[in-house]
Design a protein around this motif. Structure first.
Motif, PDB file in Angstrom:
ATOM      1  N   ASN A 205       0.686  -1.134   0.061  1.00 13.23           N
ATOM      2  CA  ASN A 205       0.093  -0.132  -0.162  1.00 13.23           C
ATOM      3  C   ASN A 205       1.060   1.378   0.165  1.00 13.23           C
ATOM      4  O   ASN A 205       0.378   2.128   0.644  1.00 13.23           O
ATOM      5  CB  ASN A 205      -0.796   0.060   1.251  1.00 13.23           C
TER       6      ASN A 205
ATOM      7  N   MET B 156      -2.151  -4.164  -1.984  1.00  4.91           N
ATOM      8  CA  MET B 156      -2.236  -4.709  -0.883  1.00  4.91           C
ATOM      9  C   MET B 156      -1.046  -5.823  -0.431  1.00  4.91           C
ATOM     10  O   MET B 156      -0.753  -6.227   0.431  1.00  4.91           O
ATOM     11  CB  MET B 156      -3.467  -5.302  -0.418  1.00  4.91           C
TER      12      MET B 156
ATOM     13  N   VAL C 109      -7.625   2.062  -6.958  1.00  2.68           N
ATOM     14  CA  VAL C 109      -8.851   1.720  -8.084  1.00  2.68           C
ATOM     15  C   VAL C 109      -8.682   3.032  -9.098  1.00  2.68           C
ATOM     16  O   VAL C 109      -9.012   2.600 -10.404  1.00  2.68           O
ATOM     17  CB  VAL C 109     -10.145   2.015  -7.157  1.00  2.68           C
TER      18      VAL C 109
ATOM     19  N   ARG D 119     -10.654  -2.233  -4.178  1.00  2.54           N
ATOM     20  CA  ARG D 119     -12.217  -1.719  -3.980  1.00  2.54           C
ATOM     21  C   ARG D 119     -12.063  -1.755  -2.230  1.00  2.54           C
ATOM     22  O   ARG D 119     -12.857  -0.653  -1.810  1.00  2.54           O
ATOM     23  CB  ARG D 119     -13.100  -2.509  -4.547  1.00  2.54           C
ATOM     24  N   ALA D 120     -11.593  -2.601  -1.516  1.00  4.70           N
ATOM     25  CA  ALA D 120     -11.785  -2.510  -0.103  1.00  4.70           C
ATOM     26  C   ALA D 120     -11.193  -1.298   0.422  1.00  4.70           C
ATOM     27  O   ALA D 120     -11.597  -0.843   1.606  1.00  4.70           O
ATOM     28  CB  ALA D 120     -11.255  -3.736   0.511  1.00  4.70           C
ATOM     29  N   LEU D 121     -10.071  -0.832  -0.235  1.00  5.39           N
ATOM     30  CA  LEU D 121      -9.322   0.463   0.247  1.00  5.39           C
ATOM     31  C   LEU D 121      -9.602   1.659  -0.157  1.00  5.39           C
ATOM     32  O   LEU D 121      -8.857   2.613  -0.178  1.00  5.39           O
ATOM     33  CB  LEU D 121      -7.811  -0.005  -0.003  1.00  5.39           C
ATOM     34  N   TRP D 122     -10.858   1.707  -1.003  1.00  2.00           N
ATOM     35  CA  TRP D 122     -11.057   2.854  -1.822  1.00  2.00           C
ATOM     36  C   TRP D 122     -11.027   4.211  -1.119  1.00  2.00           C
ATOM     37  O   TRP D 122     -10.546   5.199  -1.415  1.00  2.00           O
ATOM     38  CB  TRP D 122     -12.664   2.478  -2.282  1.00  2.00           C
ATOM     39  N   GLN D 123     -11.641   4.044   0.222  1.00  3.49           N
ATOM     40  CA  GLN D 123     -11.499   5.281   1.100  1.00  3.49           C
ATOM     41  C   GLN D 123     -10.228   5.637   1.708  1.00  3.49           C
ATOM     42  O   GLN D 123      -9.722   6.849   1.723  1.00  3.49           O
ATOM     43  CB  GLN D 123     -12.474   5.010   2.266  1.00  3.49           C
ATOM     44  N   VAL D 124      -9.248   4.793   1.662  1.00  9.30           N
ATOM     45  CA  VAL D 124      -7.951   5.296   2.347  1.00  9.30           C
ATOM     46  C   VAL D 124      -6.606   5.249   1.209  1.00  9.30           C
ATOM     47  O   VAL D 124      -5.982   6.012   1.077  1.00  9.30           O
ATOM     48  CB  VAL D 124      -7.431   4.280   3.411  1.00  9.30           C
TER      49      VAL D 124
ATOM     50  N   MET E 128      -8.557  -3.171  -9.915  1.00  6.18           N
ATOM     51  CA  MET E 128      -9.678  -2.459  -9.108  1.00  6.18           C
ATOM     52  C   MET E 128     -10.439  -3.433  -8.148  1.00  6.18           C
ATOM     53  O   MET E 128     -10.769  -2.935  -6.828  1.00  6.18           O
ATOM     54  CB  MET E 128     -10.953  -2.192  -9.994  1.00  6.18           C
TER      55      MET E 128
END
Lengths: 526, 313, 306
Positions: free
Chosen positions: C77, C90, C273, C263-268, C259
Motif C-alpha cells: 500500500n 495490498m 482503484v 475496492r476494499a481500500l477505496w477510502q484510504v 480494481m
C-alpha cells in the motif's frame, strides 16, 4: 407449491418488509452488528464457519461454559458428580431452563443434543468413543457411563469453538444431521427471530424474557450469569469492506467484527470509534499438503519444502494488527505451546539452498497444483505469498483460481490434480481451535478420515490418545512438546504464522468479550 | 394482425423452455456444489457426501430436470438450500428494493436524458450538443462501481446528504425511501441517461430533418411547439423502445449497484446464490428475469407491428 | 454495464426498424479510418488514445522494470512515488507495471470478443434472414440467451468454466452473439423488401451473390458500429466480472482485477482503484468515440449532422 402457499409467501414477505416500521417501539436498545462473514447456515452443527459458531454461542446455551482462559464451569448444569474412578458422570440440570418455544429443557433434550454433536465434533467423537451409555436418568439428570476415564468431559461439553455442543429440543436434535435446521430453537438469553430473517442480509435476535441467568459465579466469557442487557440484536451483513467502513463511520452499524487492517487508520481517525483486539489468539496460517498425491506423499519432500515457508514474509503480507512469526503447531499463548524444534524455516530462506535440497530428495520439476480462492481475502493473501515463495524456489507452480464454493469442494477431492485434485492449499484456523490437541483438526494423522490433506501419522494419533487421558496439565504439556517434534517430522502441514485482527465498534459499547464476539453481558449507551 | 400477435405470444413458450433448459443444464454442469459450502472449512469429505445425498444432488440429470420443470409449472420454484425458505418468498422479500431502484432510475434517467437529447438535437453541431454527447460517451465509459463509490464518498461520507448504504422500505415513509435510493439510482442512471439521451437526439435529428418540420422552421413558426408537439411525438416510439429494453437490462446493472450500496435486492440475491451454489435460488431468479425480459420484448415487438405494418414476420 | 450493451443492442433494434430510406445510398468502403480522422476531431482523439494504449500493451515489457506479479510484502500500500509511480497494492505489487500489463488484457478481451461475436452473429443472422425455416428456431434460441441478463449469464458461465482469460472471452462472446445476430437479421429482412434486392432475386442471382453484393456492404455500416460498441462493452464486462470475483484469474494483472483488489481500500488508498479506472475509462471512451464517428459517417440517417 399451491396457490395458497404462494399467497402465504407473499404475505410473509410483505410482513417482514414492513416489520422495521411496525416495530416502531424501537426497543430501548438495539445493537447493529456486522459479522466477519455472512451467516449462511443457522444449524450449529452443519457448518464450521466461524460466524455460525458465534450464532451457536448466541442463540443456544451449553451445559458447561468457559472462562476467558478456557477453563470449564457449570452453565446449564447445576452441578455434577464423578463416580466409579471417573467412569460414571452424573450431570444435574439447574432449575428454570426453558427453550425459546416455552418448553422446559429436560435431560433427554440434552442427551439427544450431545449425541448429535458427538457425531460432528472431533472432541465430541473422542468423548463418544469412550461412552458406553448416555442416558437421561430423570428430567434433570444426565448420566454418562464411560469405558475409561475422560477427565476433559466438562471441557468438551463447554467448548465455545466449532462445533459448539449446543442444547436443542429433542425433536430437532433427533433429526438426521443432513437435515439442516433452518429455524433453530435454543435456550440461551437471546432468541433467534425467524420471521425477520433475510438471508444474505439480516438476522435478528431478541432478548428472551424467560431466560434465567445462573445465580452464582462471575460473568466471564461463556461462563457465569449470562445477562442480556440489550433488547434486540441485528446482524447485518455488508459484503463490501469499504461500504462497511462508511457504515460504521456514519453510525449505521455499531460493531464491525473484522475490519480490514488497512482500513484501520480511517476508523482510528474517527473519535467515535474504538479499535479493540478481542481475538488475542488470532488466526494461524496453515500450508496444507495433500499427503495422498506425489510429490508430497513423501515426508522428505515435505520437510525440504517446509524450509521455504518464511512465516515472516507470510505475516508481512497478511499485515495483521499484530503478528508473530516462528510459531509452532499450537497457539503461542497455550500452555501446550513450546519452541521445541522451531524454527522450521528461516525468516529469509536461502532459496538456492532449498532448490538444491528439493532436487536432492527427487523433485524433478513436477507441476504442483495450488488452489486459490481470490474472493476470500485472507486465504488468497496467504496463497499468493506462498506461490511467490514457491516460484523463487524454482518450483513449477500451477495456481488454480476458484471461487470459494469451488475451492471448498475441490479441496475435498483426493484424486490427482489432473482429475480435479490438488497438491497444496494455504488456509487458516483460529488460534482458539489450535489451543490444544482436542480441537486441533489439522494435527490429526488419521489418514482418510482426517481434515482434507489426509495425513497418516500413527505417532501423532497415539500421542493424542495419550493426551486425552492425561490427568494433569504438566503431563499434557509434555505430550504436546513431543507432538510438535513428531509433527515437524511428519509435517501434516507447515505453520505459516499467527496474526490478530482487531474489531471496531462505536463508543458506548462496553463489556465486549475476548476471543470471539459474545453478546450477553454486553451494554450499549448512545 | 391478431393472428401474428397470437403466434408471437405462443412463440415465447419455446423460448422459455430454452431458457429453463439452459439455466438448469448450466448449473448441473457447474463444478462446486452447495454441499461443500454448507459444510464449511473444517468438513470432511464424508460430511459433504452426506449433505449431497440429502439434497438429492447425487441423482441423475434427467430426473432432476423433469422434477424441477414439473414443479415450476405449478409455480413452485423450490426451497433455498441454505435458508430452507421457499424461493418464491425470497424473491418477494427482495422484489421491493429492486423494483424501486429500477423505477427510480428509469424516471430519473428519462427526466434527465430526454430534455438533454432534445436540446442536443435542436442545437446540433453547437458546443451544447457536443457537451451533451461528451457526457453521454462518458456515461458509457465509466464503470458503474467507480461512479457508485465516487458518489458515496462525496455525497454520503463527506457531505452527509444520503445514507452510505442500506435500504429503507417504502413502508418507512417516502422520504427515507427516496433518500436511501437516490445514490444508487444516480450511479445506475448514468449509463441510461447516456443511452436515452443519444437515442432521443438521434431520432429527433431524423424527425427535424423531415420536410414538414424544415418548412415549419423556415416559416419561422414558434420553435417550441414544433419541438415538443411534432418532433418529440414522432421520436417517441424509438425512445419508448429503448426504455422498454432498458428495463429488462437494468437488472444486470442493478447487480453491481446493489452490491456497492448493500441493497437487499434480487441482484444481490442472485450473486450470493451463485457464489454459494444455491441452485434453486439461482434457477428461480434467472428464470424470473428471463420471463420479465421475454414479456417486455413481446410487448415491444407487438408495438412495432402496430406502429409500422411494413415489418413482416 | 448491461446498459451499455443495451446501447449496443438498441442500435440493432434501430437498424431492424424499418426506417431505412427507400434506396440506400451505396456505401463507400474505401473511405476507411484515415479519412475519418481528418474530418472528425472526436474520432481523432479516440484513435490517438487507442493507439497510445495499444502501444502501451505491446511495449509493456519495456515500459515497466518491475515484474507485475512479484509480491513485496514489506512495501504494501505505498503511495505513488518515484520508485513506485502509481504506488503499490495490498500485496506490495507495483501498480504501474500492473496497469501497463493490464492494457494487454483489456485489449485482448475487447478485440477478441468483438471479432468472435461479430463473426458468429453474422453467420447466425444471415442464416436466420435467408434460410427462413431456421429463423424461428435460431431467433428463439437467441431470444433465450438474450433474455438472461448478460452479467448474470457471464457470471454463471464463469462459475461453470472456472476463471481463465479464455473463459472470460467465451462467456462474454456467448452473451453478445444474439445482439449481432438480431441486428444482421433485421438488416437482411428490411433489405429483402427493397426494390434492388427483390430485383436481383427476380433476376435469378444466387443467394451468396446477393449476400456479397447487396447485403454485406449494407450490413457493414451498422455492424462495424455495433462491433466497436461490443468491444467497449466487453472491456467493461470483464472489469465487472473481476470486480465481482468471477473474471480473469487474480494472477493476471487485468484492470478489473486491480480494481477488485483495491475496492476494499477505496477510502484510504483511492489511487489503487483510480489508476486502472482511468485507463479503463479512457480506453472505453476512445473506442466509443471511434464507434460514434463511424456511425455518424456510415449511417445514412445521421448524414451530415453531429
Amino acid at each position: 407449491m399451491r396457490r395458497r402457499d404462494v399467497l402465504k409467501g407473499v404475505a410473509l414477505g410483505a410482513a417482514s418488509l414492513a416489520l422495521p416500521k411496525v416495530v416502531i417501539a424501537r426497543p430501548a436498545s438495539v445493537l447493529r452488528y456486522m459479522p466477519g462473514a455472512d451467516l449462511a447456515v443457522l444449524d450449529p452443527l452443519a457448518s464450521s464457519a466461524f460466524v455460525t459458531c458465534y450464532h451457536a454461542n448466541l442463540a443456544f446455551d451449553t451445559l458447561f461454559g468457559q472462562d476467558t482462559k478456557f477453563n470449564p464451569h457449570p452453565q446449564m448444569v447445576d452441578g455434577y458428580v464423578v463416580e466409579n474412578d471417573g467412569k460414571l458422570w452424573r450431570l444435574v440440570l439447574r432449575d428454570g431452563l426453558k427453550f425459546h418455544d416455552g418448553e422446559p429443557v429436560l435431560a433427554r433434550d440434552c442427551v439427544a443434543s450431545i449425541k448429535r454433536w458427538g457425531q460432528a465434533d472431533a472432541f465430541g467423537q473422542a468423548l463418544m468413543a469412550v461412552t458406553n451409555e448416555l442416558t437421561a436418568a430423570s428430567d434433570k439428570e444426565i448420566v454418562f457411563r464411560l469405558s475409561r476415564p475422560f477427565p476433559l468431559l466438562p471441557a468438551a461439553l463447554g467448548k465455545s469453538s466449532t462445533y459448539v455442543p449446543v442444547i436443542m429440543p429433542e425433536r430437532q436434535a433427533l433429526q438426521s444431521r443432513s437435515q439442516l435446521i433452518s429455524d433453530p430453537v435454543g435456550s440461551g438469553p437471546y432468541r433467534y427471530i425467524h420471521s425477520e430473517r433475510v438471508p444474505g442480509q439480516l438476522t435478528v435476535y431478541e432478548k428472551f424474557a424467560d431466560y434465567q441467568p445462573r445465580a452464582d459465579g462471575v460473568s466471564d466469557f461463556t461462563s457465569g450469569p449470562k445477562i442480556a442487557h440489550i433488547d434486540r440484536l441485528e446482524w447485518r451483513w455488508i459484503p463490501d469492506q469499504s461500504t462497511a467502513a462508511s457504515a460504521l463511520q456514519a453510525n449505521e452499524i455499531d460493531w464491525w467484527e473484522a475490519p480490514l487492517v488497512d482500513l484501520l487508520p480511517l476508523l482510528e481517525a474517527d473519535p467515535n470509534i474504538v479499535i479493540d483486539t478481542i481475538g488475542e489468539l488470532g488466526d494461524m496460517g496453515i500450508v496444507r499438503f495433500n499427503h495422498l498425491q506425489p510429490p508430497f506423499d513423501r515426508p522428505e519432500m515435505r520437510r525440504a519444502f517446509a524450509k521455504m515457508v518464511s512465516q515472516t514474509e507470510m505475516m508481512q503480507a497478511m499485515a495483521g494488527r499484530t503478528w508473530d512469526d516462528n510459531v509452532g503447531f499450537f497457539t503461542p499463548e497455550s500452555p501446550m505451546a513450546s519452541m521445541e524444534g522451531l524454527p522450521i524455516a528461516q525468516s529469509e530462506p536461502n532459496f538456492a539452498e532449498i532448490k538444491a535440497s528439493l532436487a536432492a530428495v527427487g523433485y524433478k520439476g513436477e507441476k504442483i497444483t495450488v488452489l486459490d480462492p481470490p474472493s476470500s481475502y485472507r486465504i488468497h493473501t496467504l496463497t499468493s505469498m506462498l506461490v511467490d515463495q514457491m516460484k523463487r524456489a524454482g518450483l513449477n507452480v500451477d495456481v488454480v483460481a476458484l471461487d470459494y464454493a469451488n475451492w471448498a469442494q475441490r479441496r475435498t477431492n483426493r484424486d490427482t490434480p489432473e482429475n480435479g485434485g490438488w497438491n497444496l492449499v494455504a488456509t487458516l484456523l483460529p488460534g482458539q481451535e489450535l489451543w490444544d490437541p482436542a480441537g486441533h483438526i489439522a494435527l490429526r494423522g488419521n489418514g482418510g478420515d482426517a481434515w482434507p490433506g489426509w495425513p497418516t501419522s500413527p505417532g501423532l494419533e497415539s500421542l493424542r490418545d495419550e493426551w486425552l487421558q492425561s490427568p494433569d496439565e504438566a503431563a499434557r504439556a509434555d505430550i504436546c512438546r513431543r507432538m510438535q517434534l513428531q509433527a515437524i517430522q511428519d509435517l501434516p502441514y507447515v505453520p505459516a504464522g499467527r496474526w490478530t485482527t482487531p474489531t471496531a465498534y462505536r463508543k458506548g459499547l462496553t463489556g465486549v468479550s475476548r476471543h470471539i464476539p459474545i453478546f450477553y453481558n454486553l451494554k450499549i449507551e448512545r | 394482425m391478431l393472428h401474428y400477435i397470437l403466434r408471437r405470444v405462443l412463440s415465447t413458450v419455446p423460448v422459455m423452455g430454452i431458457v429453463a433448459f439452459l439455466v438448469f443444464s448450466l448449473l448441473y454442469l457447474a463444478p462446486g456444489d452447495p454441499a461443500s459450502v454448507i459444510a464449511g472449512e473444517q468438513a470432511s469429505a464424508a460430511d459433504i457426501e452426506r449433505i449431497r445425498e440429502q439434497l438429492g444432488l447425487d441423482r441423475p440429470y434427467l430426473i432432476r430436470f423433469g422434477e424441477w420443470l414439473w414443479h415450476i409449472m405449478r409455480g413452485d420454484l423450490g426451497v433455498s438450500v441454505f435458508s430452507s425458505i421457499p424461493v418464491t418468498q425470497l424473491i418477494v422479500q427482495r422484489l421491493e428494493p429492486t423494483v424501486s431502484l429500477m423505477v427510480y432510475t428509469l424516471i430519473l434517467s428519462v427526466l434527465i436524458a430526454v430534455p438533454m437529447g432534445v436540446l442536443a438535437a435542436w442545437k446540433a453541431g453547437t458546443s451544447i450538443d457536443r457537451a451533451v454527447m461528451t457526457f453521454a460517451v462518458l456515461g458509457f465509459s465509466i464503470p458503474v462501481f467507480v461512479i457508485g463509490y465516487l458518489l458515496a464518498y462525496v455525497m454520503a461520507l463527506k457531505l452527509g446528504w444520503f445514507p452510505v448504504q442500506g435500504y429503507a422500505p417504502l413502508s418507512s415513509g417516502i422520504g427515507p425511501w427516496l433518500r436511501s435510493l437516490t445514490l444508487p439510482a444516480l450511479a445506475l442512471s448514468c449509463v441510461y441517461v447516456a443511452l436515452i439521451a443519444r437515442t432521443t437526439r438521434a431520432t429527433m435529428l431524423e424527425v427535424l430533418n423531415q420536410d414538414y418540420i424544415k418548412t415549419a422552421r423556415a416559416k419561422g413558426l414558434n420553435q417550441f411547439p414544433i419541438l415538443f408537439h411534432h418532433a418529440l411525438k414522432n421520436a417517441a416510439v424509438p425512445v419508448v423502445t429503448v426504455i422498454g429494453i432498458g428495463v429488462a437490462l437494468l437488472i444486470g446493472g442493478a447487480v453491481v449497484t446493489e452490491s456497492v450500496f448493500v441493497l437487499p435486492g434480487l441482484g444481490r440475491l442472485t450473486v450470493d446464490a451463485i457464489l454459494q451454489r444455491d441452485y434453486p435460488v439461482i434457477q428461480g431468479v434467472i428464470l424470473l428475469f428471463s420471463f420479465l425480459y421475454i414479456i417486455i420484448n413481446l410487448i415491444v415487438d407487438i408495438v412495432y407491428t402496430i406502429v409500422d405494418p411494413r415489418i413482416r414476420y | 454495464m448491461a446498459a451499455h450493451m443495451s446501447g449496443a443492442g438498441h442500435e440493432g433494434e434501430f437498424a431492424a426498424a424499418p426506417e431505412l430510406p427507400a434506396i440506400l445510398p451505396p456505401v463507400n468502403r474505401r473511405r476507411g479510418l484515415a479519412g475519418l480522422i481528418a474530418r472528425s476531431p472526436g474520432s481523432s482523439i479516440g484513435v490517438a488514445i487507442l493507439l497510445a494504449i495499444v502501444f502501451m500493451a505491446v511495449m509493456a515489457d519495456y515500459l515497466s522494470a518491475i515484474d507485475p506479479a512479484r509480491l513485496s510484502p514489506i512495501a504494501r500500500n505505498r503511495d505513488p512515488s518515484l520508485q513506485y509511480w502509481f504506488g503499490t497494492d495490498m500485496l506490495g505489487r507495483d501498480l504501474y507495471s500492473r496497469v501497463v500489463y493490464g492494457a494487454r488484457v483489456s485489449l485482448i478481451v475487447g478485440f477478441l470478443v468483438a471479432l468472435l461475436s461479430t463473426v458468429l452473429g453474422l453467420i447466425v443472422g444471415m442464416f436466420s434472414g435467408f434460410v427462413r425455416w431456421t429463423d424461428s428456431i435460431l431467433m428463439r434460441v437467441m431470444d433465450g440467451i438474450m433474455s438472461i441478463p448478460p452479467i448474470l449469464l457471464a457470471i454463471a458461465l464463469m462459475a461453470l468454466a472456472g476463471s481463465s482469460m479464455t473463459n472470460v472471452i467465451a462467456a462474454i462472446t456467448f452473451a453478445e452473439v444474439p445482439r449481432v445476430a438480431r441486428l444482421v437479421r433485421g438488416v437482411v429482412l428490411s433489405l429483402r423488401e427493397q426494390a434492388f434486392v427483390e430485383g436481383a432475386i427476380t433476376a435469378g442471382t444466387t443467394t451468396p451473390m446477393i449476400i456479397w453484393r447487396h447485403i454485406l456492404p449494407n450490413t457493414l455500416a451498422p455492424l462495424s458500429v455495433q462491433t466497436t460498441y461490443i468491444c467497449a462493452s466487453a472491456m467493461i464486462i470483464e472489469a465487472v466480472l473481476s470486480f465481482i470475483g468471477a473474471g480473469t484469474p487474480p494472477s493476471v494483472p487485468s484492470w478489473g482485477n486491480i480494481m477488485a483488489d483495491g475496492r476494499a481500500l477505496w477510502q484510504v488508498k483511492p489511487h489503487i482503484v483510480f489508476f486502472p479506472a482511468v485507463f479503463l475509462s479512457l480506453t472505453v471512451l476512445a473506442i466509443n468515440l471511434v464507434g460514434d464517428s463511424l456511425r455518424d459517417r456510415l449511417d445514412p440517417r445521421m448524414g451530415g449532422k453531429g
